[in-house]
Structure formats: C-alpha cells, structure tokens
Design an enzyme around this catalytic site. Structure first.
Site, PDB file in Angstrom:
ATOM      1  N   TYR A   1      17.561 -31.296 -46.673  1.00 40.11           N
ATOM      2  CA  TYR A   1      18.170 -30.321 -46.671  1.00 40.11           C
ATOM      3  C   TYR A   1      18.672 -29.453 -45.851  1.00 40.11           C
ATOM      4  O   TYR A   1      19.358 -28.822 -45.725  1.00 40.11           O
ATOM      5  CB  TYR A   1      17.027 -30.239 -47.205  1.00 40.11           C
ATOM      6  CG  TYR A   1      16.677 -29.186 -49.211  1.00 40.11           C
ATOM      7  CD1 TYR A   1      17.155 -28.597 -49.064  1.00 40.11           C
ATOM      8  CD2 TYR A   1      15.846 -30.446 -49.262  1.00 40.11           C
ATOM      9  CE1 TYR A   1      16.783 -27.779 -50.536  1.00 40.11           C
ATOM     10  CE2 TYR A   1      16.680 -29.802 -50.807  1.00 40.11           C
ATOM     11  CZ  TYR A   1      16.682 -28.916 -51.714  1.00 40.11           C
ATOM     12  OH  TYR A   1      16.683 -28.808 -52.971  1.00 40.11           O
TER      13      TYR A   1
ATOM     14  N   VAL B   1       9.372 -28.495 -52.132  1.00 42.08           N
ATOM     15  CA  VAL B   1       8.736 -28.942 -52.836  1.00 42.08           C
ATOM     16  C   VAL B   1       8.504 -28.457 -54.251  1.00 42.08           C
ATOM     17  O   VAL B   1       7.683 -28.809 -54.487  1.00 42.08           O
ATOM     18  CB  VAL B   1       7.317 -29.820 -52.479  1.00 42.08           C
ATOM     19  CG1 VAL B   1       7.306 -30.428 -51.199  1.00 42.08           C
ATOM     20  CG2 VAL B   1       6.662 -28.528 -52.133  1.00 42.08           C
ATOM     21  N   HIS B   2       9.696 -28.640 -54.703  1.00 42.51           N
ATOM     22  CA  HIS B   2       9.788 -28.028 -56.347  1.00 42.51           C
ATOM     23  C   HIS B   2       9.183 -28.898 -57.286  1.00 42.51           C
ATOM     24  O   HIS B   2       8.851 -28.212 -58.135  1.00 42.51           O
ATOM     25  CB  HIS B   2      11.909 -29.374 -56.624  1.00 42.51           C
ATOM     26  CG  HIS B   2      13.343 -28.274 -55.581  1.00 42.51           C
ATOM     27  ND1 HIS B   2      13.128 -26.582 -55.597  1.00 42.51           N
ATOM     28  CD2 HIS B   2      13.688 -29.457 -54.573  1.00 42.51           C
ATOM     29  CE1 HIS B   2      13.938 -27.026 -54.422  1.00 42.51           C
ATOM     30  NE2 HIS B   2      14.546 -28.201 -54.229  1.00 42.51           N
ATOM     31  N   ASP B   3       9.819 -29.541 -57.165  1.00 42.31           N
ATOM     32  CA  ASP B   3       8.446 -30.644 -58.663  1.00 42.31           C
ATOM     33  C   ASP B   3       7.196 -30.818 -58.598  1.00 42.31           C
ATOM     34  O   ASP B   3       6.807 -30.059 -59.781  1.00 42.31           O
ATOM     35  CB  ASP B   3       9.249 -32.328 -58.314  1.00 42.31           C
ATOM     36  CG  ASP B   3      10.245 -32.332 -59.387  1.00 42.31           C
ATOM     37  OD1 ASP B   3      11.285 -30.860 -59.441  1.00 42.31           O
ATOM     38  OD2 ASP B   3      10.985 -33.790 -59.242  1.00 42.31           O
TER      39      ASP B   3
END
Length: 323
Positions: free
Chosen positions: A237, A249-251
């Site tokens: 990233y 920590v998108h999900d």
C-alpha cells in the site's frame, strides 16, 4: 463488545476473494460469539477463484472453523477478468507463509446454488456479507429472484462517493464486475437492505504501527499470521498508494459493520454503478438527495468510531490467541 450473549445471533453467509484484508474479515467473523457462519463462497477478484478458494480453506482451517467452502464465479458477467494481483500477488496472499498450505477440507463448485439454498431455507433472515466483486450475488439474484425475501441485509465492501482506488473513478470490487454490481444495486427487492462500506470509511480505519506492535507482543501463531499479513499489505500500500501511516483493512470494516453496526454511521441515498467507459465501475451516489425521481436504495457507511473499531479488533485478537 464481544459478548454474544447480549446480542441477537446474526446468521451470516460470506462471499469473498481472499485477499489479505479478507483474511482479517474472516477472523472477525470467526471470533464473534453472535456470528453464525452458514457458509462461505469464493469469487474471482484479488486472485483467480481457484486461489481464492484455496486461501479460504486454509483460513478456515487455521481458525478451526468447520465451515463449508463453495467455489463460485471465475470471471465477471460480461468482461474479461481484472485481478488485483498488483496488490495481493499472484496467489492472493503474497508473502504469507504461516497459513496451512494443505487444508484437509475440499470445496464444492456450487457457490450460487449453495448460497441460495442456505439463505432461502434458513429459519430467520440472513445477513449476506460480500467482500469481493458481486458476480456470485448477481448470478444468484438473477437465477433465484425470490431469495431476496430472506435476505435481511446485504453488506458489501466496495465503492466510493468520490475517488476510486483502481482508477480515479472506481473502487476495485465495483470495477472488477460493474454489470454485476449494477444489477445488485438496482434489484428493487433489495432496496433499503443494501449497505455499502466504501473507501470513504475504509481509508479512515488504518492499522498503524501501534496496532502492529501490540500484535507482535502477543507472539501467538494467529497474531504472527496477522503481523505477517499486514506487514506485506502495508509495504504494498505504501508503494502503490503512498499510505505511510498505516494500512486499510477494507473487508474487515464490512464484517465489523455487519456485526456491530453501532460503531459506524450510514446515510441512505440512491446509488447505482456506471458502465460507461470513462467512469466504468464508479458508484454514482446521490449524496445531496437531488434526484427526487430516484428512491434511496443503499445505506452508505460514511464514518466510523476508529477507537472503538480497534478496541474491538484487539478483543478479536485476544480470542483468536486462545484457539
């Protein structure tokens, strides 16, 4: 916050494409006392579906969860595949050595049918959590339109009210299968049941150096796996997007919202997905409620209590370390 005895049980089906951040989302689901995982399906996205399926099986074994895994769509509805290998590596979990490489369970290639049967036959309405492209969900809705009657919520990670992350216009999950996303968002029987967890909020919930240090101090196999996962993800990233103060920590944000919605805030608005070439995959959000001819259909999550999120996350880690 982790005490499931004080909360109503949430029956959850998870559709995912593991993926570094998918792994964190699965860890959250596995640890929540009030989360009953009905099943797990995989889809193309971060990697090819074969790798995503292998990764899902490995994570379930690591977490000692006896959850059936069902392999799903290998490509978008109408386009060639677009994979996020530049972020997650060829196998979806680049640089990760601690997951079981030969899981004992095997997956069945029936994601759409299995998902439909689990949802439609469940005695209470189901929360469907999608952390990858929406191809499997679109296929299920097109094949079995009455399934929406027993979907309480569809919580999906994806989209943005502004700038994307795979193009200037689009977030990856929406871009990876824009026709599927458009079909799902425009399914009238799901209007008001859709909950979008976009980049607006996931880019505010960053795993920073302080959280990483707390994980290192635990030293358990699960904590070490998390450190390994997120160290690789952080490096990528920073290189690709210039994130220097932490990694999204998108999900996991979508999973936390599905299970603890009170720590995030949403607003319902009309949302669709562009399939025009210039803005392909953009989630077009009527944030000012100007399109009065369009009824609001999607609850868009716009903010999170970041301190509460990481307090909850560390409780998840504490529980994981007892496995």
């Amino acid at each position: 916050m982790m005490n499931g005895g004080r909360r109503k049980t949430v029956d959850v089906w998870i559709d995912c494409d593991p993926g570094h951040d998918d792994v964190v989302a699965l860890m959250v689901a596995a640890c929540a006392d009030h989360c009953n995982i009905l099943g797990l399906s995989t889809v193309h996205g971060n990697t090819v579906v074969e790798n995503a399926t292998q990764n899902a099986l490995s994570v379930m074994e690591l977490l000692k969860k006896d959850v059936d895994v069902h392999s799903g769509a290998s490509k978008p509805l109408m386009r060639p595949s677009k994979l996020a290998t530049h972020i997650h590596g060829v196998n979806g979990l680049a640089g990760i050595a601690l997951l079981p490489d030969q899981p004992r369970k095997r997956a069945s290639p029936d994601a759409v049918v299995a998902m439909y049967q689990a949802i439609s036959q469940n005695p209470i309405p189901v929360t469907l959590v999608a952390t990858g492209p929406l191809t499997n969900i679109a296929l299920m809705l097109a094949t079995y339109p009455t399934v929406s009657e027993n979907i309480e919520r569809l919580v999906f990670m994806g989209g943005s009210t502004g700038i994307g992350n795979i193009t200037s216009q689009a977030e990856f999950n929406m871009f990876a299968d824009p026709e599927a996303a458009k079909l799902v968002l425009e399914t009238t029987s799901l209007s008001g049941k859709l909950y979008m967890v976009p980049l607006d909020v996931t880019h505010s919930v960053l795993m920073d150096s302080a959280i990483m240090e707390k994980l290192r101090q635990h030293g358990s196999p699960i904590s070490n796996t998390l450190v390994e996962l997120m160290t690789v993800f952080q490096a990528t990233y920073e290189t690709v997007y210039g994130f220097k103060n932490g990694v999204p920590v998108h999900d996991a944000c979508a999973m936390v919202y599905a299970l603890w919605p009170e720590i995030m805030s949403s607003r319902i608005m009309y949302v669709t997905v562009s399939i025009d070439q210039l803005t392909l995959g953009r989630t077009v959000c009527d944030v000012w409620s100007q399109q009065t001819q369009m009824l609001p259909n999607v609850h868009v999550v716009l903010s999170a209590d970041v301190v509460a999120f990481w307090n909850l996350f560390m409780q998840v880690v504490e529980k994981l370390n007892t496995l």
